[in-house]
Design a protein around this motif. Structure first.
Motif, PDB file in Angstrom:
ATOM      1  N   PHE A   1      -5.749  12.157  -9.318  1.00 56.66           N
ATOM      2  CA  PHE A   1      -5.767  11.875  -7.894  1.00 56.66           C
ATOM      3  C   PHE A   1      -5.772  13.145  -7.046  1.00 56.66           C
ATOM      4  CE2 PHE A   1      -3.289   7.879  -9.244  1.00 56.66           C
ATOM      5  CZ  PHE A   1      -4.462   7.233  -9.566  1.00 56.66           C
ATOM      6  N   VAL A   2      -5.771  14.306  -7.697  1.00 45.34           N
ATOM      7  CA  VAL A   2      -5.809  15.570  -6.975  1.00 45.34           C
ATOM      8  C   VAL A   2      -7.047  16.355  -7.402  1.00 45.34           C
ATOM      9  CG1 VAL A   2      -3.306  15.694  -6.681  1.00 45.34           C
ATOM     10  CG2 VAL A   2      -4.365  16.725  -8.687  1.00 45.34           C
ATOM     11  N   ASP A   3      -7.488  17.243  -6.503  1.00 42.13           N
ATOM     12  CA  ASP A   3      -8.655  18.061  -6.844  1.00 42.13           C
ATOM     13  C   ASP A   3      -8.224  19.328  -7.577  1.00 42.13           C
ATOM     14  OD1 ASP A   3      -7.610  19.750  -4.895  1.00 42.13           O
ATOM     15  OD2 ASP A   3      -9.007  19.096  -3.342  1.00 42.13           O
ATOM     16  N   SER A   4      -9.159  20.226  -7.825  1.00 39.51           N
ATOM     17  CA  SER A   4      -8.867  21.446  -8.583  1.00 39.51           C
ATOM     18  C   SER A   4      -7.868  22.349  -7.877  1.00 39.51           C
ATOM     19  CB  SER A   4     -10.170  22.218  -8.836  1.00 39.51           C
ATOM     20  OG  SER A   4     -10.811  22.527  -7.597  1.00 39.51           O
ATOM     21  N   ALA A   5      -7.734  22.203  -6.553  1.00 39.74           N
ATOM     22  CA  ALA A   5      -6.782  23.009  -5.795  1.00 39.74           C
ATOM     23  C   ALA A   5      -5.420  22.337  -5.700  1.00 39.74           C
ATOM     24  CB  ALA A   5      -7.329  23.266  -4.391  1.00 39.74           C
ATOM     25  N   GLY A   6      -5.280  21.167  -6.351  1.00 37.87           N
ATOM     26  CA  GLY A   6      -4.008  20.449  -6.321  1.00 37.87           C
ATOM     27  C   GLY A   6      -3.787  19.635  -5.065  1.00 37.87           C
ATOM     28  N   LYS A   7      -4.855  19.431  -4.312  1.00 42.44           N
ATOM     29  CA  LYS A   7      -4.770  18.664  -3.073  1.00 42.44           C
ATOM     30  C   LYS A   7      -5.230  17.239  -3.324  1.00 42.44           C
ATOM     31  CE  LYS A   7      -6.467  18.788   1.707  1.00 42.44           C
ATOM     32  NZ  LYS A   7      -7.363  19.498   2.656  1.00 42.44           N
ATOM     33  N   MET A   8      -4.568  16.273  -2.669  1.00 41.31           N
ATOM     34  CA  MET A   8      -4.949  14.871  -2.851  1.00 41.31           C
ATOM     35  C   MET A   8      -6.405  14.647  -2.455  1.00 41.31           C
ATOM     36  SD  MET A   8      -2.578  12.749  -4.047  1.00 41.31           S
ATOM     37  CE  MET A   8      -3.034  11.151  -3.413  1.00 41.31           C
TER      38      MET A   8
ATOM     39  N   LEU B   1       0.834  -1.201   0.000  1.00 38.39           N
ATOM     40  CA  LEU B   1       0.000   0.000   0.000  1.00 38.39           C
ATOM     41  C   LEU B   1       0.871   1.254   0.000  1.00 38.39           C
ATOM     42  CD1 LEU B   1      -2.910   1.017   0.081  1.00 38.39           C
ATOM     43  CD2 LEU B   1      -2.792   0.943   2.587  1.00 38.39           C
ATOM     44  N   ASN B   2       1.974   1.203   0.709  1.00 38.28           N
ATOM     45  CA  ASN B   2       2.910   2.326   0.724  1.00 38.28           C
ATOM     46  C   ASN B   2       3.421   2.618  -0.687  1.00 38.28           C
ATOM     47  OD1 ASN B   2       4.633   4.225   2.383  1.00 38.28           O
ATOM     48  ND2 ASN B   2       6.244   3.048   1.389  1.00 38.28           N
ATOM     49  N   HIS B   3       3.714   1.567  -1.440  1.00 38.35           N
ATOM     50  CA  HIS B   3       4.186   1.729  -2.815  1.00 38.35           C
ATOM     51  C   HIS B   3       3.091   2.358  -3.684  1.00 38.35           C
ATOM     52  CE1 HIS B   3       6.934   0.782  -6.143  1.00 38.35           C
ATOM     53  NE2 HIS B   3       5.846   0.541  -6.848  1.00 38.35           N
ATOM     54  N   ALA B   4       1.854   1.919  -3.512  1.00 36.03           N
ATOM     55  CA  ALA B   4       0.744   2.451  -4.305  1.00 36.03           C
ATOM     56  C   ALA B   4       0.516   3.936  -4.002  1.00 36.03           C
ATOM     57  CB  ALA B   4      -0.530   1.659  -4.018  1.00 36.03           C
ATOM     58  N   ILE B   5       0.566   4.298  -2.719  1.00 38.42           N
ATOM     59  CA  ILE B   5       0.341   5.694  -2.343  1.00 38.42           C
ATOM     60  C   ILE B   5       1.466   6.582  -2.871  1.00 38.42           C
ATOM     61  CG2 ILE B   5       0.102   7.284  -0.392  1.00 38.42           C
ATOM     62  CD1 ILE B   5      -1.084   4.911   1.183  1.00 38.42           C
ATOM     63  N   THR B   6       2.683   6.066  -2.836  1.00 39.66           N
ATOM     64  CA  THR B   6       3.821   6.830  -3.380  1.00 39.66           C
ATOM     65  C   THR B   6       3.611   7.121  -4.860  1.00 39.66           C
ATOM     66  OG1 THR B   6       5.324   5.790  -1.768  1.00 39.66           O
ATOM     67  CG2 THR B   6       6.326   6.812  -3.705  1.00 39.66           C
ATOM     68  N   GLN B   7       3.076   6.154  -5.592  1.00 38.62           N
ATOM     69  CA  GLN B   7       2.784   6.352  -7.012  1.00 38.62           C
ATOM     70  C   GLN B   7       1.669   7.387  -7.218  1.00 38.62           C
ATOM     71  OE1 GLN B   7       5.488   5.226  -8.680  1.00 38.62           O
ATOM     72  NE2 GLN B   7       4.160   4.271 -10.215  1.00 38.62           N
ATOM     73  N   MET B   8       0.729   7.429  -6.277  1.00 36.20           N
ATOM     74  CA  MET B   8      -0.314   8.446  -6.359  1.00 36.20           C
ATOM     75  C   MET B   8       0.262   9.847  -6.143  1.00 36.20           C
ATOM     76  SD  MET B   8      -3.500   6.767  -4.239  1.00 36.20           S
ATOM     77  CE  MET B   8      -4.276   5.231  -4.742  1.00 36.20           C
ATOM     78  N   LEU B   9       1.173   9.941  -5.187  1.00 36.73           N
ATOM     79  CA  LEU B   9       1.763  11.240  -4.870  1.00 36.73           C
ATOM     80  C   LEU B   9       2.668  11.747  -5.984  1.00 36.73           C
ATOM     81  CD1 LEU B   9       2.678  10.611  -1.115  1.00 36.73           C
ATOM     82  CD2 LEU B   9       0.987  12.248  -1.948  1.00 36.73           C
ATOM     83  N   ALA B  10       3.398  10.836  -6.595  1.00 38.79           N
ATOM     84  CA  ALA B  10       4.344  11.231  -7.654  1.00 38.79           C
ATOM     85  C   ALA B  10       4.265  10.219  -8.789  1.00 38.79           C
ATOM     86  CB  ALA B  10       5.763  11.304  -7.083  1.00 38.79           C
ATOM     87  N   PRO B  11       3.243  10.314  -9.654  1.00 40.74           N
ATOM     88  CA  PRO B  11       3.071   9.334 -10.736  1.00 40.74           C
ATOM     89  C   PRO B  11       4.236   9.360 -11.713  1.00 40.74           C
ATOM     90  CG  PRO B  11       1.095  10.689 -10.434  1.00 40.74           C
ATOM     91  CD  PRO B  11       2.178  11.328  -9.652  1.00 40.74           C
TER      92      PRO B  11
END
Length: 409
Positions: free
Chosen positions: A214-221, A189-199
């Motif tokens: 994976f981010v909203d219009s404000a650039g927030k996750m 899960l840590n690996h998957a979240i890291t990919q979400m943060l920095a694809p």
């Protein structure tokens, strides 16, 4: 004869009282040593022992834990960064969580403090952290001890992604219900979240193809359950091979192994908390949705775990410890002075060259020889007593015979 009986009784009573006293002093000394260690590590001094002692004794009296275990758990909390105020405030919830889940007290103390260090700004109280851990242990195959390793692996990454403790624990719990170990679940899960943060570029290309962000219009996750739901919506119509390829492109082989079962959980509407994300979330909210809910949940669970003779026996031991600690603490000056005198005497016997000290050192040095000799002399003396008693009986008999002879004459 009566004096002999009284003497023997007093000797036995004195020996028993001395043994109890020395054992109590030793146990109390260990207890205070742990509290002193906790106080110093937490940024205090030896003067702060009394406050910690009150908390440890109280929890040892009302729960089936020992005051010594409580003191050792406080040391673990201090090592994980807890202040004195943190320990006093958080320990009761930790003790209840340990009792409710049947988990190791030190491990529970460590993981709750770890959670407060990571998510303290979103957790309203230590009771919530403790309740989440207990609920996870109840609803999944991850024990509180397992969660200590899991949260250490994923905690900082999850925090960066905006995932709170409840969501993180929920994901790990559901994965363990699918056969993952907590350690493997947190790693994937840590690996998957890291990919979400920095694809990666490959992941970004696949996300664009599916119309995912994976981010909203404000650039927030976005919230993690929202991300899972959007991925599920985009991949539900795919064939198994196509879906696997898409998830692997976005999250890598390790991340895909965690995301795929969680998509199944998001799609599961059966109401079974073992497999359904929404059902699991509902159960967690009942247990830890607020400080009030968490406090009641922990208290109820701890009480349920004490409805047996074994726990009640443990509680008797805890109450005895609390009484012993209070009694010895009240007489600490007298006992401390006695121990200081003994230590000074032993030190003097070790370092001094006066006649008494030399005799003491000679006696101890020759104890392997003196011991058997004293034993032999004691046995000889005892047997001599018997011989003298027998001789006295013979002499008395001869005297009586003499008196009979004189009368007959």
């Amino acid at each position: 004869s009566r004096m002999n009986g009284v003497g023997k009784a007093m000797t036995v009573a004195g020996a028993a009282t001395t043994a109890m006293g020395m054992k109590s002093v030793k146990s109390f000394g260990d207890f205070q040593a742990s509290l002193n260690q906790a106080a110093v590590i937490a940024g205090g001094t030896a003067k702060d022992i009394d406050g910690l002692s009150d908390v440890a004794n109280r929890m040892g009296a009302v729960l089936p834990i020992s005051a010594q275990d409580a003191a050792d758990a406080m040391v673990e909390m201090a090592r994980n960064g807890a202040s004195l105020d943190d320990i006093k405030k958080q320990f009761p919830a930790i003790a209840e969580a340990s009792t409710a889940a049947g988990s190791d007290l030190q491990a529970t103390a460590g993981v709750v403090q770890q959670a407060m260090n990571i998510w303290g700004d979103s957790l309203k109280s230590p009771q919530q952290a403790a309740a989440i851990l207990v609920q996870t242990a109840n609803a999944s195959n991850a024990s509180i001890e397992d969660m200590q390793q899991a949260l250490a692996t994923i905690g900082s990454t999850a925090k960066m992604a905006g995932m709170d403790m409840g969501t993180t624990s929920e994901a790990i719990g559901l994965l363990t219900n699918r056969g993952f170990s907590a350690a493997q679940a947190s790693d994937d899960l840590n690996h998957a979240i890291t990919q979400m943060l920095a694809p990666s570029s490959v992941a970004k290309k696949q996300m664009d193809a599916l119309g995912l962000s994976f981010v909203d219009s404000a650039g927030k996750m976005k919230p993690f359950p929202t991300i899972l739901q959007e991925i599920a919506d985009k991949t539900n119509g795919m064939g198994e091979a196509q879906k696997t390829a898409a998830l692997k492109a976005m999250f890598g082989a390790s991340g895909m192994k965690a995301i795929a079962p969680l998509l199944d959980a998001i799609n599961d509407k059966t109401g079974d908390a073992k497999t359904s994300w929404s059902a699991y979330a509902a159960e967690q909210d009942k247990a830890a949705g607020s400080t009030a809910k968490a406090t009641k949940f922990l208290s109820d669970q701890a009480n349920q775990m004490q409805q047996n003779i074994g726990s009640k026996i443990e509680q008797v031991g805890g109450n005895w410890e609390a009484l012993r600690n209070k009694a010895l603490q009240a007489k600490g000056g007298v006992n401390g002075a006695m121990l200081d005198m003994i230590n000074q005497t032993l030190e003097c016997s070790t370092t001094s060259n006066n006649g008494i000290a030399q005799v003491i050192r000679s006696f101890i040095g020759l104890s392997p020889v003196i011991g058997p000799a004293i034993t032999a002399i004691g046995a000889f003396t005892t047997n001599m007593g018997k011989v003298i008693g027998l001789a006295g009986g013979v002499i008395g008999a001869v005297g009586n015979m003499g008196r009979v002879f004189i009368v007959l004459k």
